[in-house]
Design a protein around this motif. Structure first.
Motif, PDB file in Angstrom:
ATOM      1  N   VAL A   1      -1.574   2.105  -9.141  1.00  0.00           N
ATOM      2  CA  VAL A   1      -1.074   0.747  -9.327  1.00  0.00           C
ATOM      3  C   VAL A   1      -0.095   0.452  -8.197  1.00  0.00           C
ATOM      4  N   VAL A   2      -0.312  -0.659  -7.514  1.00  0.00           N
ATOM      5  CA  VAL A   2       0.533  -1.023  -6.374  1.00  0.00           C
ATOM      6  C   VAL A   2       0.887  -2.500  -6.470  1.00  0.00           C
ATOM      7  N   GLU A   3       2.106  -2.832  -6.109  1.00  0.00           N
ATOM      8  CA  GLU A   3       2.512  -4.244  -6.093  1.00  0.00           C
ATOM      9  C   GLU A   3       1.795  -4.961  -4.949  1.00  0.00           C
ATOM     10  N   ASN A   4       1.321  -6.145  -5.215  1.00  0.00           N
ATOM     11  CA  ASN A   4       0.556  -6.892  -4.213  1.00  0.00           C
ATOM     12  C   ASN A   4       1.318  -7.121  -2.908  1.00  0.00           C
ATOM     13  N   PRO A   5       2.641  -7.397  -2.949  1.00  0.00           N
ATOM     14  CA  PRO A   5       3.337  -7.581  -1.662  1.00  0.00           C
ATOM     15  C   PRO A   5       3.256  -6.342  -0.772  1.00  0.00           C
ATOM     16  N   TRP A   6       3.320  -5.162  -1.381  1.00  0.00           N
ATOM     17  CA  TRP A   6       3.249  -3.936  -0.583  1.00  0.00           C
ATOM     18  C   TRP A   6       1.834  -3.721  -0.044  1.00  0.00           C
ATOM     19  N   PHE A   7       0.848  -3.825  -0.924  1.00  0.00           N
ATOM     20  CA  PHE A   7      -0.553  -3.696  -0.511  1.00  0.00           C
ATOM     21  C   PHE A   7      -0.846  -4.697   0.607  1.00  0.00           C
ATOM     22  N   GLY A   8      -0.356  -5.902   0.448  1.00  0.00           N
ATOM     23  CA  GLY A   8      -0.563  -6.933   1.455  1.00  0.00           C
ATOM     24  C   GLY A   8       0.028  -6.570   2.795  1.00  0.00           C
ATOM     25  N   GLN A   9       1.253  -6.003   2.798  1.00  0.00           N
ATOM     26  CA  GLN A   9       1.885  -5.662   4.068  1.00  0.00           C
ATOM     27  C   GLN A   9       1.128  -4.557   4.793  1.00  0.00           C
ATOM     28  N   VAL A  10       0.612  -3.600   4.047  1.00  0.00           N
ATOM     29  CA  VAL A  10      -0.184  -2.535   4.654  1.00  0.00           C
ATOM     30  C   VAL A  10      -1.418  -3.130   5.338  1.00  0.00           C
ATOM     31  N   LEU A  11      -2.080  -4.065   4.669  1.00  0.00           N
ATOM     32  CA  LEU A  11      -3.269  -4.693   5.242  1.00  0.00           C
ATOM     33  C   LEU A  11      -2.925  -5.574   6.446  1.00  0.00           C
ATOM     34  N   ILE A  12      -1.831  -6.311   6.344  1.00  0.00           N
ATOM     35  CA  ILE A  12      -1.413  -7.162   7.469  1.00  0.00           C
ATOM     36  C   ILE A  12      -1.159  -6.312   8.711  1.00  0.00           C
ATOM     37  N   ASN A  13      -0.450  -5.209   8.543  1.00  0.00           N
ATOM     38  CA  ASN A  13      -0.194  -4.334   9.680  1.00  0.00           C
ATOM     39  C   ASN A  13      -1.484  -3.809  10.284  1.00  0.00           C
ATOM     40  N   ALA A  14      -2.455  -3.482   9.422  1.00  0.00           N
ATOM     41  CA  ALA A  14      -3.735  -2.981   9.914  1.00  0.00           C
ATOM     42  C   ALA A  14      -4.487  -4.050  10.703  1.00  0.00           C
ATOM     43  N   LEU A  15      -4.396  -5.300  10.262  1.00  0.00           N
ATOM     44  CA  LEU A  15      -5.043  -6.391  11.007  1.00  0.00           C
ATOM     45  C   LEU A  15      -4.460  -6.496  12.414  1.00  0.00           C
ATOM     46  N   HIS A  16      -3.154  -6.332  12.520  1.00  0.00           N
ATOM     47  CA  HIS A  16      -2.507  -6.406  13.837  1.00  0.00           C
ATOM     48  C   HIS A  16      -2.820  -5.186  14.701  1.00  0.00           C
ATOM     49  N   ASP A  17      -3.054  -4.047  14.068  1.00  0.00           N
ATOM     50  CA  ASP A  17      -3.229  -2.800  14.808  1.00  0.00           C
ATOM     51  C   ASP A  17      -4.636  -2.613  15.377  1.00  0.00           C
ATOM     52  N   HIS A  18      -5.668  -3.161  14.708  1.00  0.00           N
ATOM     53  CA  HIS A  18      -7.047  -2.950  15.139  1.00  0.00           C
ATOM     54  C   HIS A  18      -7.374  -3.780  16.381  1.00  0.00           C
ATOM     55  N   GLU A  19      -7.852  -3.118  17.424  1.00  0.00           N
ATOM     56  CA  GLU A  19      -8.208  -3.827  18.656  1.00  0.00           C
ATOM     57  C   GLU A  19      -9.401  -4.758  18.458  1.00  0.00           C
ATOM     58  N   GLY A  20     -10.286  -4.432  17.539  1.00  0.00           N
ATOM     59  CA  GLY A  20     -11.485  -5.248  17.349  1.00  0.00           C
ATOM     60  C   GLY A  20     -11.265  -6.493  16.510  1.00  0.00           C
TER      61      GLY A  20
END
Length: 425
Positions: free
Chosen positions: A124-143
């Motif tokens: 179980v994870v709070e949506n704000p935290w899950f969201g931040q992990v995904l946002i960072n991944a969007l910025h990190d992926h070159e593709g």
């Protein structure tokens, strides 16, 4: 000037962002993500040293709010394959036991990891935290090219994407720096229940209003939660208490839509008493409740999930009742199969927006989607019916299930998202 991509994903919420990460991981696609809200990169660190609020996160899209998400074991394995689970786990709590009961009745089902020989039923994870992990991944992926904040204002999909055609979709986007024109072989509409893409494409939806609202809040119990998740069926609808980090529970409390303001406006003491009464005192009471919010509950299904050069995904494709926590997990399985299908098509030299390719994806998902949607819908209807005959039957059923290991295993594998199988990512 038109910018060309292989795939445009409209919607940078949990489903759209996860799909973008899955596609980028293959190294086969150029991906554009268009999101109306600003997705800001921030170093994600779950270390709070026992104090709440030290890791304040920025504003999010509507799916990154105060709610929490129960990620099934299948979803966790998928996210691990994408390299995201370690960061999620910094602020996630595992589910080790599940306790299911019916208010005022004798039937109870208990399921434990030890009995089912699994490490956990999920997290179980709070949506704000899950969201931040995904946002960072969007910025990190070159593709991945992220357009945020950006709004789709026009959409044209060519209706000619057959096996070897060059069918494509064109999207006009308004950004802070002015309008942009984007073009791709495939559009993925992952922009939620009120999908603008579906409106532009004239894709209708079938909606059943349950006449209920989901009231959500975080609660601090008097005693440690011991990684137990509670599902309680009450006269007003199902209620769930999900274990969170810092020894809190995430509450999802289903109430009649007309009663939502009554519960929202209760003082904290009265609200805690109401929750404790409905859970039957099983957790020993609560010390504190956080901010409450309410969301209307509907079963929504898009009448079309695919067209040449177009796929509808996430809540734009299907939105479920939160009973049993299946909605997002179903969509994440859709993500896994869509990414796998597109990757195989690319390797085979097929046009990724062609109808045969997209039909292949949908055919792999039809049974799981229908089974999961019907399971959630029928479970809600069964336990919201006050018929004495049905009440006796469902309680005997819970007692029988508690005594039938084989039945528990079948139900558990379905709830864990493992019965449908998930392709490696």
């Amino acid at each position: 000037m038109t910018q060309q991509f292989d795939i445009i994903i409209v919607g940078g919420g949990m489903v759209g962002a996860t799909l973008a990460c899955a596609l980028a991981k293959t190294g086969q696609f150029s991906v554009a993500v268009v999101e109306a809200f600003p997705l800001l990169r921030k170093q994600a660190s779950g270390k709070t040293n026992g104090k709440q609020g030290q890791n304040e996160l920025p504003a999010y899209t509507p799916s990154y709010d105060a709610r929490s998400t129960a990620l099934s074991e299948g979803s966790c394995r998928m996210l691990a394959g994408l390299g995201l689970l370690a960061a999620i786990n910094e602020r996630a709590e595992v589910i080790k036991q599940i306790h299911v009961s019916d208010q005022g009745k004798f039937g109870v089902t208990r399921i434990s990891c030890d009995e089912e020989e699994v490490e956990s039923f999920g997290r179980v994870v709070e949506n704000p935290w899950f969201g931040q992990v995904l946002i960072n991944a969007l910025h990190d992926h070159e593709g991945i090219t992220l357009f945020s904040p950006a709004k789709v204002v026009a959409l044209v999909a060519e209706n000619t994407a057959e096996e070897n055609s060059s069918g494509a979709v064109q999207v006009q986007v308004d950004t802070e720096n002015g309008p942009l024109n984007l073009k791709a072989d495939l559009l993925v509409a992952a922009d939620g229940e009120e999908s603008a893409c579906c409106r532009y494409l004239h894709i209708d939806k079938a909606v059943h209003d349950y006449g209920q609202s989901a009231l959500v809040a975080n609660l601090t119990p008097v005693k440690a939660h011991q990684n137990i998740a509670y599902e309680r069926f009450t006269e007003s609808g199902p209620m769930a208490l999900l274990p969170l980090v810092d020894d809190r529970f995430a509450l999802v409390f289903t109430v009649p839509a007309n009663d939502s303001d009554y519960y929202l406006n209760m003082d904290d003491r009265a609200f805690i008493k109401a929750v404790n009464e409905r859970i039957g005192g099983r957790v020993g009471g609560f010390n504190k409740v956080g901010e409450r919010a309410c969301y209307p509950l509907k079963l929504m299904r898009a009448k079309e999930q695919i067209r040449p050069a177009c796929v509808v995904l996430g809540n734009a494709a299907h939105s479920l009742h939160p009973v049993a926590g299946q909605g997002l997990n179903l969509s994440l399985r859709d993500v896994a199969f869509l990414s796998s299908t597109l990757s195989a098509a690319k390797k085979n030299g097929q046009h990724i927006g062609s109808l045969p390719v997209l039909e292949s994806y949908l055919n792999t998902r039809a049974l799981d989607q229908e089974t999961t949607i019907q399971f959630s819908d029928k479970l809600m209807r069964l336990f919201s019916n006050n018929s004495a005959f049905l009440s006796a039957g469902r309680n005997l059923g819970m007692v029988a299930l508690d005594l039938w290991p084989g039945g528990k295993k079948i139900l558990t594998r379905h709830a864990m998202g493992l019965s449908a199988g998930i392709p490696d990512l």
